[in-house]
Motif scaffolding. Sequence first.
Motif, PDB file in Angstrom:
ATOM      1  N   TYR A   1      -8.360   6.582  -6.925  1.00 15.56           N
ATOM      2  CA  TYR A   1      -7.914   5.444  -7.371  1.00 15.56           C
ATOM      3  C   TYR A   1      -8.473   5.035  -8.679  1.00 15.56           C
TER       4      TYR A   1
ATOM      5  N   ALA B   1      -3.571  -3.396  -3.413  1.00 16.43           N
ATOM      6  CA  ALA B   1      -2.930  -3.777  -2.042  1.00 16.43           C
ATOM      7  C   ALA B   1      -4.145  -3.318  -0.863  1.00 16.43           C
ATOM      8  N   TYR B   2      -4.819  -2.036  -1.027  1.00 18.21           N
ATOM      9  CA  TYR B   2      -5.765  -1.919  -0.003  1.00 18.21           C
ATOM     10  C   TYR B   2      -6.871  -2.897   0.148  1.00 18.21           C
TER      11      TYR B   2
ATOM     12  N   THR C   1      -0.415   4.608  -7.745  1.00 19.55           N
ATOM     13  CA  THR C   1      -1.657   4.861  -7.394  1.00 19.55           C
ATOM     14  C   THR C   1      -2.594   4.114  -8.439  1.00 19.55           C
TER      15      THR C   1
ATOM     16  N   THR D   1       0.814  -1.058   0.096  1.00 18.96           N
ATOM     17  CA  THR D   1      -0.098   0.022   0.054  1.00 18.96           C
ATOM     18  C   THR D   1       0.801   1.184   0.029  1.00 18.96           C
ATOM     19  N   GLU D   2       2.058   1.145   0.628  1.00 19.75           N
ATOM     20  CA  GLU D   2       2.855   2.517   0.674  1.00 19.75           C
ATOM     21  C   GLU D   2       3.720   2.408  -0.469  1.00 19.75           C
ATOM     22  N   ASN D   3       3.991   1.568  -1.196  1.00 22.21           N
ATOM     23  CA  ASN D   3       4.940   1.754  -2.604  1.00 22.21           C
ATOM     24  C   ASN D   3       4.439   1.397  -3.835  1.00 22.21           C
ATOM     25  N   LEU D   4       3.307   0.785  -3.892  1.00 20.03           N
ATOM     26  CA  LEU D   4       2.791   0.589  -5.299  1.00 20.03           C
ATOM     27  C   LEU D   4       2.410   1.954  -5.724  1.00 20.03           C
TER      28      LEU D   4
ATOM     29  N   THR E   1      -1.742  -2.414  -8.356  1.00 22.93           N
ATOM     30  CA  THR E   1      -1.567  -0.895  -7.897  1.00 22.93           C
ATOM     31  C   THR E   1      -1.895  -0.863  -6.355  1.00 22.93           C
ATOM     32  N   LYS E   2      -2.226   0.485  -5.925  1.00 26.75           N
ATOM     33  CA  LYS E   2      -2.427   0.584  -4.486  1.00 26.75           C
ATOM     34  C   LYS E   2      -4.075   0.191  -4.063  1.00 26.75           C
ATOM     35  N   LYS E   3      -4.793   0.266  -5.380  1.00 31.52           N
ATOM     36  CA  LYS E   3      -6.233  -0.261  -5.116  1.00 31.52           C
ATOM     37  C   LYS E   3      -6.399  -1.715  -4.735  1.00 31.52           C
TER      38      LYS E   3
END
Length: 627
Positions: free
Chosen positions: A249, A211-212, A197, A192-195, A207-209
């Motif tokens: 996102y 991971a979250y 957005t 979540t911190e590094n992928l 991507t972050k979506k």
Amino acid sequence: MKTIGYKIVLGLFLATGVSSCALDEWNPSTVDVETAYKYKDGYESLINYCYDGMYYFYGKIDGIGAMEMGTDLWINVANSESGFTLYNSDMNPDLGTLRVFWRGMYATVNYCNTAIYYADQVEGYESEEAKNAKVAEAYFLRGWANWHLVEQFGGVSLTTLPLTETGAVNNPVRSSEQDFYDLIISDLKFATENLPTKSDGERGRVTKKAAYAMLAKAYLQRTRLGDVQENARLALETAEELIDNQSEYGIALYQSDAEKSGFAKLWDGTNNKNNTEFLFLEAIDAIDGRNPENWNRGRTRQYYLMDTRTTGAPWGTQESETWTGRSNSRSFKPTKYLLTEVFEPVADPADTRFKESFFMEHYNSKWEDVTISQAMVNQYGKNPNLVGHVIKNTAAGDETLVRGGLSTWRMGVTNMVDDNDDGWLDGLSILTPNWVMSAADKRDLPFWIVDPSDQFQVDGKWVQPGSNAMATYTREIYPSLKKFSSWEYILDRQQWLGDVPIIRLGEVYLIAAEAALLANGDANKARGYVNEIRKRAAVTSRQTEMEVAVGDVTLDFILAERGRELAGEQTRWYDLKRMGKLTDTYLQATNPDILFFDESKHTVRPIPQSFLDAIANPQEFGQNPNY
């Protein structure tokens, strides 16, 4: 938009040390491992191959059995995967699909371990941030694979070093489930911190979506191990990061209009390759077939299909009709609980999710009209006045598809009319509603009707051959899952080349609702999230019918809502495990065909015997209890 699929195929060659003409300047077969992964091209080929595992679990029997079967929603028709569906003696350490699952997930972990281990040595990135964005993909996929391992097998071997460093591990040790979750959550937080957005244009790259969404899922699943309120609070907080920041996102629920529900739009083939609800997906190359196993993708639909080949054939169904799929497997069919309790068993519900999730209407696709005969009237108990009635052919063919230039055909293309004004299309051959129709309709309407009163015994079990004159036939005719059958991505009777969602936004709303109840009993917040999902399941004129009151929103209601929303999407076994429903009492109430569930062992799977035979300490490592 590019897909990651072809890069995984390329990664297979690079990661295994086979030269590739596509990268003439990069031939890792001539160098050692440390050198191969020292440079950006070689390292990124390794990252690409970390994705390979998912391609063998989504759209394939090896994932469907383990993730979706043995639950309240499905039972088996034939003997296929009966260990998963019935918990009988076939659920044993020698079960082949279980061995595939074990090896596939551990292969993913090892590729990810390799990528994480060599990350500090990689050269060629313009910044540490750029490199971390790439290694974060490996952290994400290791978390995903370990989540499946711990949920399926319990506290097994938790590995963080690649085999290139450790060599064969001959004396593996077990780790606790809590240790697994500590690493899973640490990995997903790094992601979540590094992928990035948003994607760089390659469909399917996490991507972050993603991971979250996976982190929220992991926190919620961890509630079964204790510290319920804190894990639920974290699940809610993580899910709300996505829900509250959708534009950031690039995600959104599909919204209903006067003609079509948002749920229908979600599964519309025109939205498949750029879907705003897909957060983590298996991306399929439908143009050139550059996927693991090339064109052999998306076979989910064939496992859930009723018997269009033989039992339905007198009425006009056809196995070669490619829209529904090939009916040679006939592995899984819905339970009475799914058809009549999870979904509302009425003819015109506000909720469109049943009709958008299942093929309920099968049309004559034989390339010629079907005439109802006296023999059909006698066998199926139809009105004698129907002798001579014509069921119109609805098939149209020679529709050349982009994929491979194949010529194929499907039902429901032509003669979709109601010239006799009976309220039904004249090409309808078989109807499988989830509501009970009147005896008069079943007798007088010019097509075969098979409803729950024909499919199930009074005890809720599927009818058995010989239990009545028609049981041999009616047990083979049932609503068939169609979520993975949009016509735009049909290749042939088996393969479907649409992208497969692994986690989507609708599930995140339901994660948030469940977490709100568990964290602090906030039924009002849970109701808000549930109603958002329910309203988009109806056309706009009927959305108010879908809203539920605060007092209705319980954990059991959310479990049923997950069934309505996610049936067939490979989440259900995990849902029952998390919510304490993998019990004999619950399964007997919802799926009485399951006769062999044993709570002392069946909440995890057996360790594959091939693994125990290969290690030096099988007695110390141990089989899972009671297998």
